[in-house]
Design a protein around this motif. Structure first.
Motif, PDB file in Angstrom:
ATOM      1  N   GLN A  82       0.834  -1.206   0.000  1.00 35.68           N
ATOM      2  CA  GLN A  82       0.000   0.000   0.000  1.00 35.68           C
ATOM      3  C   GLN A  82       0.870   1.258   0.000  1.00 35.68           C
ATOM      4  OE1 GLN A  82      -3.204   0.327  -0.426  1.00 35.68           O
ATOM      5  NE2 GLN A  82      -3.761  -1.835  -0.353  1.00 35.68           N
ATOM      6  N   TRP A  83       1.920   1.247   0.811  1.00 37.96           N
ATOM      7  CA  TRP A  83       2.841   2.391   0.823  1.00 37.96           C
ATOM      8  C   TRP A  83       3.470   2.578  -0.543  1.00 37.96           C
ATOM      9  CZ3 TRP A  83       8.003   2.410  -0.401  1.00 37.96           C
ATOM     10  CH2 TRP A  83       8.693   3.606  -0.170  1.00 37.96           C
ATOM     11  N   TRP A  84       3.921   1.454  -1.133  1.00 33.68           N
ATOM     12  CA  TRP A  84       4.572   1.500  -2.446  1.00 33.68           C
ATOM     13  C   TRP A  84       3.642   2.117  -3.489  1.00 33.68           C
ATOM     14  CZ3 TRP A  84       9.476   0.420  -3.956  1.00 33.68           C
ATOM     15  CH2 TRP A  84       9.704   0.319  -5.332  1.00 33.68           C
ATOM     16  N   HIS A  85       2.407   1.684  -3.470  1.00 39.41           N
ATOM     17  CA  HIS A  85       1.427   2.185  -4.440  1.00 39.41           C
ATOM     18  C   HIS A  85       1.257   3.700  -4.298  1.00 39.41           C
ATOM     19  CE1 HIS A  85      -1.946   2.586  -7.006  1.00 39.41           C
ATOM     20  NE2 HIS A  85      -2.831   2.698  -6.047  1.00 39.41           N
ATOM     21  N   LYS A  86       1.126   4.181  -3.082  1.00 41.57           N
ATOM     22  CA  LYS A  86       0.952   5.619  -2.863  1.00 41.57           C
ATOM     23  C   LYS A  86       2.185   6.409  -3.298  1.00 41.57           C
ATOM     24  CE  LYS A  86      -2.265   5.062   0.953  1.00 41.57           C
ATOM     25  NZ  LYS A  86      -2.450   5.093   2.424  1.00 41.57           N
ATOM     26  N   GLN A  87       3.359   5.871  -3.056  1.00 40.70           N
ATOM     27  CA  GLN A  87       4.600   6.566  -3.381  1.00 40.70           C
ATOM     28  C   GLN A  87       4.912   6.592  -4.871  1.00 40.70           C
ATOM     29  OE1 GLN A  87       6.949   8.207  -1.314  1.00 40.70           O
ATOM     30  NE2 GLN A  87       5.229   8.096   0.097  1.00 40.70           N
ATOM     31  N   HIS A  88       4.570   5.514  -5.582  1.00 42.45           N
ATOM     32  CA  HIS A  88       5.079   5.348  -6.944  1.00 42.45           C
ATOM     33  C   HIS A  88       4.036   5.432  -8.055  1.00 42.45           C
ATOM     34  CE1 HIS A  88       9.182   4.470  -5.788  1.00 42.45           C
ATOM     35  NE2 HIS A  88       8.712   3.712  -4.825  1.00 42.45           N
ATOM     36  N   SER A  89       2.764   5.412  -7.719  1.00 40.02           N
ATOM     37  CA  SER A  89       1.754   5.422  -8.772  1.00 40.02           C
ATOM     38  C   SER A  89       1.916   6.620  -9.705  1.00 40.02           C
ATOM     39  CB  SER A  89       0.355   5.427  -8.161  1.00 40.02           C
ATOM     40  OG  SER A  89      -0.617   5.464  -9.181  1.00 40.02           O
ATOM     41  N   ASP A  90       2.157   7.784  -9.140  1.00 37.22           N
ATOM     42  CA  ASP A  90       2.266   9.009  -9.941  1.00 37.22           C
ATOM     43  C   ASP A  90       3.638   9.659  -9.843  1.00 37.22           C
ATOM     44  OD1 ASP A  90      -0.449   8.968 -10.864  1.00 37.22           O
ATOM     45  OD2 ASP A  90      -1.065   9.589  -8.862  1.00 37.22           O
ATOM     46  N   CYS A 127       6.508  -5.678 -11.624  1.00 35.65           N
ATOM     47  CA  CYS A 127       5.610  -4.576 -11.974  1.00 35.65           C
ATOM     48  C   CYS A 127       5.074  -3.830 -10.761  1.00 35.65           C
ATOM     49  CB  CYS A 127       4.441  -5.102 -12.805  1.00 35.65           C
ATOM     50  SG  CYS A 127       3.376  -6.299 -11.942  1.00 35.65           S
ATOM     51  N   GLY A 128       5.177  -4.431  -9.575  1.00 36.64           N
ATOM     52  CA  GLY A 128       4.628  -3.780  -8.400  1.00 36.64           C
ATOM     53  C   GLY A 128       3.131  -3.581  -8.539  1.00 36.64           C
ATOM     54  N   ALA A 129       2.647  -2.450  -8.055  1.00 37.26           N
ATOM     55  CA  ALA A 129       1.215  -2.148  -8.086  1.00 37.26           C
ATOM     56  C   ALA A 129       0.788  -1.498  -9.389  1.00 37.26           C
ATOM     57  CB  ALA A 129       0.863  -1.244  -6.907  1.00 37.26           C
ATOM     58  N   GLY A 130       1.695  -1.445 -10.353  1.00 36.91           N
ATOM     59  CA  GLY A 130       1.373  -0.782 -11.611  1.00 36.91           C
ATOM     60  C   GLY A 130       1.594   0.712 -11.470  1.00 36.91           C
ATOM     61  N   TYR A 134       0.334  -0.803 -26.126  1.00 39.90           N
ATOM     62  CA  TYR A 134       0.908  -2.090 -25.756  1.00 39.90           C
ATOM     63  C   TYR A 134      -0.104  -2.876 -24.922  1.00 39.90           C
ATOM     64  CZ  TYR A 134       5.648  -0.729 -27.143  1.00 39.90           C
ATOM     65  OH  TYR A 134       6.755  -0.355 -27.843  1.00 39.90           O
ATOM     66  N   SER A 135      -0.147  -4.169 -25.150  1.00 43.97           N
ATOM     67  CA  SER A 135      -0.829  -5.052 -24.209  1.00 43.97           C
ATOM     68  C   SER A 135       0.239  -5.499 -23.211  1.00 43.97           C
ATOM     69  CB  SER A 135      -1.466  -6.245 -24.919  1.00 43.97           C
ATOM     70  OG  SER A 135      -0.479  -7.018 -25.549  1.00 43.97           O
ATOM     71  N   VAL A 136      -0.055  -5.364 -21.932  1.00 44.68           N
ATOM     72  CA  VAL A 136       0.955  -5.537 -20.899  1.00 44.68           C
ATOM     73  C   VAL A 136       0.728  -6.817 -20.104  1.00 44.68           C
ATOM     74  CG1 VAL A 136       2.040  -4.515 -18.855  1.00 44.68           C
ATOM     75  CG2 VAL A 136       1.173  -3.031 -20.684  1.00 44.68           C
ATOM     76  N   THR A 137       1.799  -7.549 -19.905  1.00 47.08           N
ATOM     77  CA  THR A 137       1.836  -8.637 -18.932  1.00 47.08           C
ATOM     78  C   THR A 137       2.749  -8.183 -17.797  1.00 47.08           C
ATOM     79  OG1 THR A 137       1.505 -10.364 -20.589  1.00 47.08           O
ATOM     80  CG2 THR A 137       2.488 -11.039 -18.493  1.00 47.08           C
ATOM     81  N   GLY A 138       2.207  -8.136 -16.598  1.00 45.09           N
ATOM     82  CA  GLY A 138       2.995  -7.745 -15.432  1.00 45.09           C
ATOM     83  C   GLY A 138       3.258  -8.951 -14.553  1.00 45.09           C
ATOM     84  N   ALA A 195      -2.161  -4.060  -8.826  1.00 41.92           N
ATOM     85  CA  ALA A 195      -1.944  -3.808 -10.255  1.00 41.92           C
ATOM     86  C   ALA A 195      -3.167  -4.211 -11.071  1.00 41.92           C
ATOM     87  CB  ALA A 195      -0.707  -4.560 -10.737  1.00 41.92           C
ATOM     88  N   GLN A 196      -3.758  -5.347 -10.756  1.00 37.78           N
ATOM     89  CA  GLN A 196      -4.936  -5.804 -11.498  1.00 37.78           C
ATOM     90  C   GLN A 196      -6.114  -4.857 -11.289  1.00 37.78           C
ATOM     91  OE1 GLN A 196      -4.849  -9.078 -13.516  1.00 37.78           O
ATOM     92  NE2 GLN A 196      -6.085  -7.440 -14.394  1.00 37.78           N
ATOM     93  N   ALA A 197      -6.254  -4.355 -10.052  1.00 37.24           N
ATOM     94  CA  ALA A 197      -7.332  -3.390  -9.778  1.00 37.24           C
ATOM     95  C   ALA A 197      -7.084  -2.067 -10.506  1.00 37.24           C
ATOM     96  CB  ALA A 197      -7.448  -3.156  -8.275  1.00 37.24           C
ATOM     97  N   ASN A 198      -5.827  -1.659 -10.585  1.00 32.81           N
ATOM     98  CA  ASN A 198      -5.489  -0.390 -11.224  1.00 32.81           C
ATOM     99  C   ASN A 198      -5.531  -0.448 -12.747  1.00 32.81           C
ATOM    100  OD1 ASN A 198      -4.980   0.955  -8.779  1.00 32.81           O
ATOM    101  ND2 ASN A 198      -2.882   0.201  -8.701  1.00 32.81           N
ATOM    102  N   HIS A 199      -5.286  -1.629 -13.308  1.00 34.37           N
ATOM    103  CA  HIS A 199      -5.193  -1.768 -14.776  1.00 34.37           C
ATOM    104  C   HIS A 199      -5.931  -3.035 -15.216  1.00 34.37           C
ATOM    105  CE1 HIS A 199      -1.972   1.266 -14.447  1.00 34.37           C
ATOM    106  NE2 HIS A 199      -1.450   0.489 -13.506  1.00 34.37           N
ATOM    107  N   PRO A 200      -7.264  -3.078 -15.097  1.00 33.82           N
ATOM    108  CA  PRO A 200      -8.005  -4.313 -15.376  1.00 33.82           C
ATOM    109  C   PRO A 200      -7.921  -4.784 -16.818  1.00 33.82           C
ATOM    110  CG  PRO A 200      -9.504  -2.467 -15.035  1.00 33.82           C
ATOM    111  CD  PRO A 200      -8.138  -1.987 -14.654  1.00 33.82           C
TER     112      PRO A 200
END
Length: 197
Positions: free
Chosen positions: A15-23, A49-52, A64-68, A79-84
């Motif tokens: 959760q911390w990683w997602h908040k820090q790196h998403s943007d 890929c982390g949280a995307g 691109y079609s992405v495989t993480g 990542a799946q929730a962020n990029h379904p």
């Protein structure tokens, strides 16, 4: 470090990683340099890929079609929730197999967690997974060997085969090195961009 243990360590900070790196802008200039070496569109693989977030959004915009792939189950769920619209797999790159090849492969700040004896086999696997003219970008420690360090009140393992052996392996696998940079001096952090000819 056992990959399962590494995955659990990243589960704890997902959760911390997602908040820090998403943007964040971290790594974007390097990533954009790499993606500029080929035409847009195709299949992309994001190893660790982390949280995307920022990288996958750009890959999506460029058709691109992405495989993480990530060792952390929590990261993959985010990542799946962020990029379904893309495909995310909870797996260890050391053991992961696929019939697919890719036009663009990214491994930003992930391969340096591999067991030392898996550095070369995994890098060879990524080279083999590239389509003709496919581009690979990954970061690594510029010093040879392995060590552990403290981060987020936990111990994380790192390893590297160093600058020379990374370059030699890519050349031996038929790739051309397009860019190599020590991008966070004085930190021992390097990244390389290579293309399969």
């Amino acid at each position: 470090m056992d990959p399962i243990i590494l995955g659990e360590k990243y589960d704890n900070i997902a959760q911390w990683w997602h908040k820090q790196h998403s943007d964040s802008r971290y790594g974007l200039a390097q990533f954009e340099k790499a993606i500029g070496f080929r035409a847009a569109g195709g299949k992309a693989l994001d190893v660790g890929c982390g949280a995307g977030g920022r990288f996958i959004r750009i890959l999506h915009q460029k058709n691109y079609s992405v495989t993480g792939l990530d060792i952390s189950a929590e990261m993959i769920a985010l990542a799946q929730a962020n990029h379904p619209q893309h495909n995310f797999i909870h797996s260890d790159i050391c053991n992961w197999e696929s019939d697919e090849n890719f036009d663009f492969i990214l491994a930003w700040d992930s391969l340096f967690h591999l067991p030392f004896n898996m550095q070369k086999p995994v890098l060879k696997k990524l080279c083999q997974k590239l389509n003709h003219n496919g581009v690979l970008i990954y970061s690594f420690g510029d010093d040879y060997g392995e060590h552990s360090d403290q981060w987020h009140n936990d111990t994380f393992y790192y390893s590297s085969i160093g600058l020379r052996e990374n370059c030699q392996l890519l050349l031996n696998m038929g790739l051309s090195i397009l860019h190599l940079e020590l991008d966070q001096f004085p930190e021992k952090h390097a990244y390389i961009i290579a293309q399969k000819r």
